[in-house]
Scaffold this motif. Structure first.
Motif, PDB file in Angstrom:
ATOM      1  N   LEU A  65      40.043  48.099  36.002  1.00 45.89           N
ATOM      2  CA  LEU A  65      39.025  48.820  35.242  1.00 45.89           C
ATOM      3  C   LEU A  65      37.958  47.889  34.675  1.00 45.89           C
ATOM      4  CD1 LEU A  65      41.160  51.453  33.263  1.00 45.89           C
ATOM      5  CD2 LEU A  65      39.933  51.744  35.426  1.00 45.89           C
ATOM      6  N   LYS A  66      38.358  46.667  34.359  1.00 47.26           N
ATOM      7  CA  LYS A  66      37.405  45.695  33.808  1.00 47.26           C
ATOM      8  C   LYS A  66      36.697  44.893  34.900  1.00 47.26           C
ATOM      9  CE  LYS A  66      36.740  44.612  30.086  1.00 47.26           C
ATOM     10  NZ  LYS A  66      35.716  45.000  29.072  1.00 47.26           N
ATOM     11  N   GLY A  67      36.989  45.179  36.161  1.00 49.18           N
ATOM     12  CA  GLY A  67      36.296  44.511  37.254  1.00 49.18           C
ATOM     13  C   GLY A  67      36.611  43.036  37.370  1.00 49.18           C
ATOM     14  N   LEU A  68      37.873  42.665  37.122  1.00 45.46           N
ATOM     15  CA  LEU A  68      38.268  41.255  37.131  1.00 45.46           C
ATOM     16  C   LEU A  68      39.041  40.855  38.388  1.00 45.46           C
ATOM     17  CD1 LEU A  68      39.433  41.000  33.401  1.00 45.46           C
ATOM     18  CD2 LEU A  68      37.309  40.083  34.375  1.00 45.46           C
ATOM     19  N   GLU A  69      38.968  41.664  39.430  1.00 48.77           N
ATOM     20  CA  GLU A  69      39.782  41.407  40.617  1.00 48.77           C
ATOM     21  C   GLU A  69      39.484  40.046  41.241  1.00 48.77           C
ATOM     22  OE1 GLU A  69      38.034  44.154  39.999  1.00 48.77           O
ATOM     23  OE2 GLU A  69      38.972  45.966  40.824  1.00 48.77           O
ATOM     24  N   GLU A  70      38.204  39.696  41.357  1.00 53.22           N
ATOM     25  CA  GLU A  70      37.848  38.415  41.967  1.00 53.22           C
ATOM     26  C   GLU A  70      38.001  37.272  40.976  1.00 53.22           C
ATOM     27  OE1 GLU A  70      34.034  38.518  43.780  1.00 53.22           O
ATOM     28  OE2 GLU A  70      34.509  40.218  45.098  1.00 53.22           O
ATOM     29  N   ALA A  71      37.753  37.541  39.723  1.00 51.12           N
ATOM     30  CA  ALA A  71      37.838  36.484  38.712  1.00 51.12           C
ATOM     31  C   ALA A  71      39.273  36.044  38.467  1.00 51.12           C
ATOM     32  CB  ALA A  71      37.210  36.966  37.407  1.00 51.12           C
ATOM     33  N   ILE A  72      40.214  36.997  38.537  1.00 48.62           N
ATOM     34  CA  ILE A  72      41.623  36.675  38.283  1.00 48.62           C
ATOM     35  C   ILE A  72      42.436  37.134  39.497  1.00 48.62           C
ATOM     36  CG2 ILE A  72      43.589  36.998  36.731  1.00 48.62           C
ATOM     37  CD1 ILE A  72      41.572  37.658  34.527  1.00 48.62           C
ATOM     38  N   CYS A 103      57.371  47.167  38.451  1.00 49.08           N
ATOM     39  CA  CYS A 103      57.435  46.933  37.005  1.00 49.08           C
ATOM     40  C   CYS A 103      56.315  47.642  36.251  1.00 49.08           C
ATOM     41  CB  CYS A 103      57.374  45.427  36.738  1.00 49.08           C
ATOM     42  SG  CYS A 103      57.304  45.003  34.987  1.00 49.08           S
ATOM     43  N   PRO A 104      56.639  48.528  35.306  1.00 51.28           N
ATOM     44  CA  PRO A 104      55.585  49.220  34.551  1.00 51.28           C
ATOM     45  C   PRO A 104      54.800  48.287  33.638  1.00 51.28           C
ATOM     46  CG  PRO A 104      57.740  49.681  33.588  1.00 51.28           C
ATOM     47  CD  PRO A 104      57.985  48.946  34.870  1.00 51.28           C
ATOM     48  N   TRP A 105      55.437  47.219  33.166  1.00 48.11           N
ATOM     49  CA  TRP A 105      54.759  46.265  32.288  1.00 48.11           C
ATOM     50  C   TRP A 105      53.705  45.479  33.079  1.00 48.11           C
ATOM     51  CZ3 TRP A 105      56.922  47.836  27.881  1.00 48.11           C
ATOM     52  CH2 TRP A 105      58.243  48.318  27.939  1.00 48.11           C
ATOM     53  N   ALA A 106      54.036  45.112  34.311  1.00 50.49           N
ATOM     54  CA  ALA A 106      53.069  44.432  35.172  1.00 50.49           C
ATOM     55  C   ALA A 106      51.961  45.386  35.611  1.00 50.49           C
ATOM     56  CB  ALA A 106      53.786  43.845  36.384  1.00 50.49           C
ATOM     57  N   HIS A 107      52.327  46.645  35.803  1.00 54.49           N
ATOM     58  CA  HIS A 107      51.361  47.649  36.234  1.00 54.49           C
ATOM     59  C   HIS A 107      50.219  47.791  35.223  1.00 54.49           C
ATOM     60  CE1 HIS A 107      50.808  51.968  38.059  1.00 54.49           C
ATOM     61  NE2 HIS A 107      49.772  51.192  38.265  1.00 54.49           N
ATOM     62  N   ARG A 108      50.538  47.642  33.933  1.00 52.95           N
ATOM     63  CA  ARG A 108      49.495  47.694  32.902  1.00 52.95           C
ATOM     64  C   ARG A 108      48.393  46.686  33.210  1.00 52.95           C
ATOM     65  NH1 ARG A 108      52.760  47.039  27.184  1.00 52.95           N
ATOM     66  NH2 ARG A 108      53.989  48.954  27.238  1.00 52.95           N
ATOM     67  N   THR A 109      48.798  45.478  33.533  1.00 53.10           N
ATOM     68  CA  THR A 109      47.823  44.406  33.736  1.00 53.10           C
ATOM     69  C   THR A 109      46.973  44.667  34.966  1.00 53.10           C
ATOM     70  OG1 THR A 109      49.343  42.997  35.032  1.00 53.10           O
ATOM     71  CG2 THR A 109      49.399  42.765  32.638  1.00 53.10           C
ATOM     72  N   LEU A 110      47.563  45.247  36.015  1.00 54.11           N
ATOM     73  CA  LEU A 110      46.797  45.564  37.218  1.00 54.11           C
ATOM     74  C   LEU A 110      45.728  46.614  36.930  1.00 54.11           C
ATOM     75  CD1 LEU A 110      49.527  45.669  40.017  1.00 54.11           C
ATOM     76  CD2 LEU A 110      47.752  43.936  39.684  1.00 54.11           C
ATOM     77  N   ILE A 111      46.079  47.615  36.113  1.00 58.91           N
ATOM     78  CA  ILE A 111      45.122  48.674  35.804  1.00 58.91           C
ATOM     79  C   ILE A 111      43.956  48.132  34.990  1.00 58.91           C
ATOM     80  CG2 ILE A 111      44.787  50.810  34.508  1.00 58.91           C
ATOM     81  CD1 ILE A 111      47.607  51.646  35.323  1.00 58.91           C
ATOM     82  N   VAL A 112      44.240  47.395  33.917  1.00 59.36           N
ATOM     83  CA  VAL A 112      43.166  46.865  33.076  1.00 59.36           C
ATOM     84  C   VAL A 112      42.327  45.863  33.861  1.00 59.36           C
ATOM     85  CG1 VAL A 112      42.610  45.646  30.944  1.00 59.36           C
ATOM     86  CG2 VAL A 112      44.485  47.300  30.981  1.00 59.36           C
TER      87      VAL A 112
END
Length: 415
Positions: free
Chosen positions: A142-149, A130-139
């Protein structure tokens, strides 16, 4: 009556034909026939029912094509079934033009409420095609939120729903489809039904889940990436990167008004069109917009100049799917992205930003379209990956840093 014994040798095929005659002592005659290994293997690999099907079709209409009446009947029946499935898959207006349903759960939050947000209290549900979901993965990356979210990645089910199951994709990171790590549900619909008061509408990704309240927080992709961009600054993640700076908000909104209907949703309007007129309008708008974007990106590194913004992220997730998916299955065939030098270089530029390539799983992306969208690809055959979409091709130098007048080596600083 004669019986046959087949002895298979890689280079020689022996047929022993024995005559059965109770009154004869004649020895069996052996005939030797040279057959190439390729022919032998092809004969072995025929489907088990191929001979039976061939016999039936030859009995019905010989070696010619099926009779015209049968062809017309099957075609009419399939067209009716196709329209029925498409109306369920892709709602359209009276002209046959695809109309994307509005997201049910829009953002009703502001940045201040996350000032004391604890890591893990929000959970992101996505699917890689899904390209719409892909947006959220990229941001998120880039914002370094992998562990937080944390994230749970769904797989497309055979009926088009999103399911959680172990998959065969082997990658060196955690962005692969798997199980629901928060609610333990088998599919996304079950999670939506956990919503207070229940919910029986469309179960879409991306979806941001409130773990403590056990409710859907938001399922609109742009709302989610805006939250990820600024909602946690000063609390967690990378506060040094702003993908929507106040000075560029006007430009970002202008680009979104162009990109969303004509490119992001434009490819779907081509693929899901249910009339020739609807398709013609959509495909012409799509490619006239791509022509304009290619011209704009000649002297400009990104849409808003020298700064990567949320608009670039939104455009990228469509462009990166264009040649392997939309050009083929959605009939966006006027040009390949590879034929747009500025757009293709721009796409490679973003792909090469640290952490972005890791969000692009082309195997999952192609399977999610070719193997699941049955009305568009009934055979379920996935075509070969275009050579221009391989990692080596996407990693080639783009030289677009030369378009930055202030700093020829602009970097997106990621944690």
């Amino acid at each position: 009556m004669a019986s046959s014994t087949l002895l298979l040798n890689p280079t020689l095929l022996h047929f022993q034909i024995k005559k059965r005659n109770t009154n004869s002592t004649t020895k069996p005659r052996t005939r030797t026939c040279h057959v190439s290994p390729r022919m032998s293997l092809q004969q072995q690999q025929q489907p088990p029912n191929s001979d039976l099907l061939t016999s039936i079709t030859r009995l019905l209409w010989g070696k010619s094509l099926p009779p015209q009446l049968l062809i017309s009947t099957v075609r009419t029946t399939w067209n009716s079934i196709w329209l029925l499935m498409m109306k369920q898959l892709a709602p359209s207006d009276p002209s046959g033009s695809y109309t994307r349903p509005i997201s049910k759960f829009r953002a009703n939050f502001n940045s201040s409420q996350f000032s004391r947000q604890k890591p893990g209290t929000l959970h992101l549900y996505v699917a890689l095609p899904c390209p719409w979901a892909h947006r959220t993965l990229i941001v998120r990356a880039l914002k370094g939120l992998e562990e937080a979210i944390p994230v749970s990645i769904a797989s497309p089910g055979i009926d088009g729903s999103w399911e959680f199951r172990e998959t065969r994709y082997n990658r060196g990171d955690d962005l692969i489809p798997g199980l629901d790590s928060v609610n333990g549900c088998k599919n996304l619909k079950e999670i939506y039904r956990l919503q207070r008061g229940g919910y029986d509408g469309r179960s879409t990704v991306p979806m941001l889940w409130d773990v403590e309240r056990k409710e859907v927080m938001c399922n609109e992709s742009y709302d989610i990436i805006e939250l990820f961009n600024s909602g946690f600054d000063g609390v967690m993640g990378n506060s040094n990167l702003d993908l929507s700076p106040p000075s560029l908000k006007g430009q970002i909104e202008e680009w979104n008004r162009v990109i969303y209907p004509k490119v992001n949703n434009g490819v779907y309007r081509c693929g899901f069109a249910q009339s020739q007129e609807a398709y013609d309008i959509a495909v012409n708008e799509l490619f006239s917009t791509l022509d304009m974007l290619n011209d704009h990106l000649g002297p400009s590194r990104y849409l808003c100049g020298e700064v990567l913004t949320l608009s670039d992220v939104c455009l990228f997730t469509t462009l990166v799917r264009f040649d392997p998916v939309y050009n083929v299955i959605f009939k966006c065939t006027k040009k390949k992205l590879l034929e747009y030098p500025n757009l293709h270089g721009y796409m490679r530029d973003i792909y090469q930003i640290p952490k972005v390539a890791a969000t692009c799983n082309f195997g999952a992306i192609m399977d999610g379209y070719y193997k699941i969208l049955f009305p568009l690809n009934p055979g379920g055959i996935r075509p070969a990956m275009p050579s221009g979409c391989e990692y080596e091709a996407l990693s080639k130098p783009h030289n677009r840093e030369s378009l930055s007048s202030v700093d020829k080596h602009i970097q997106v600083h990621v944690l």
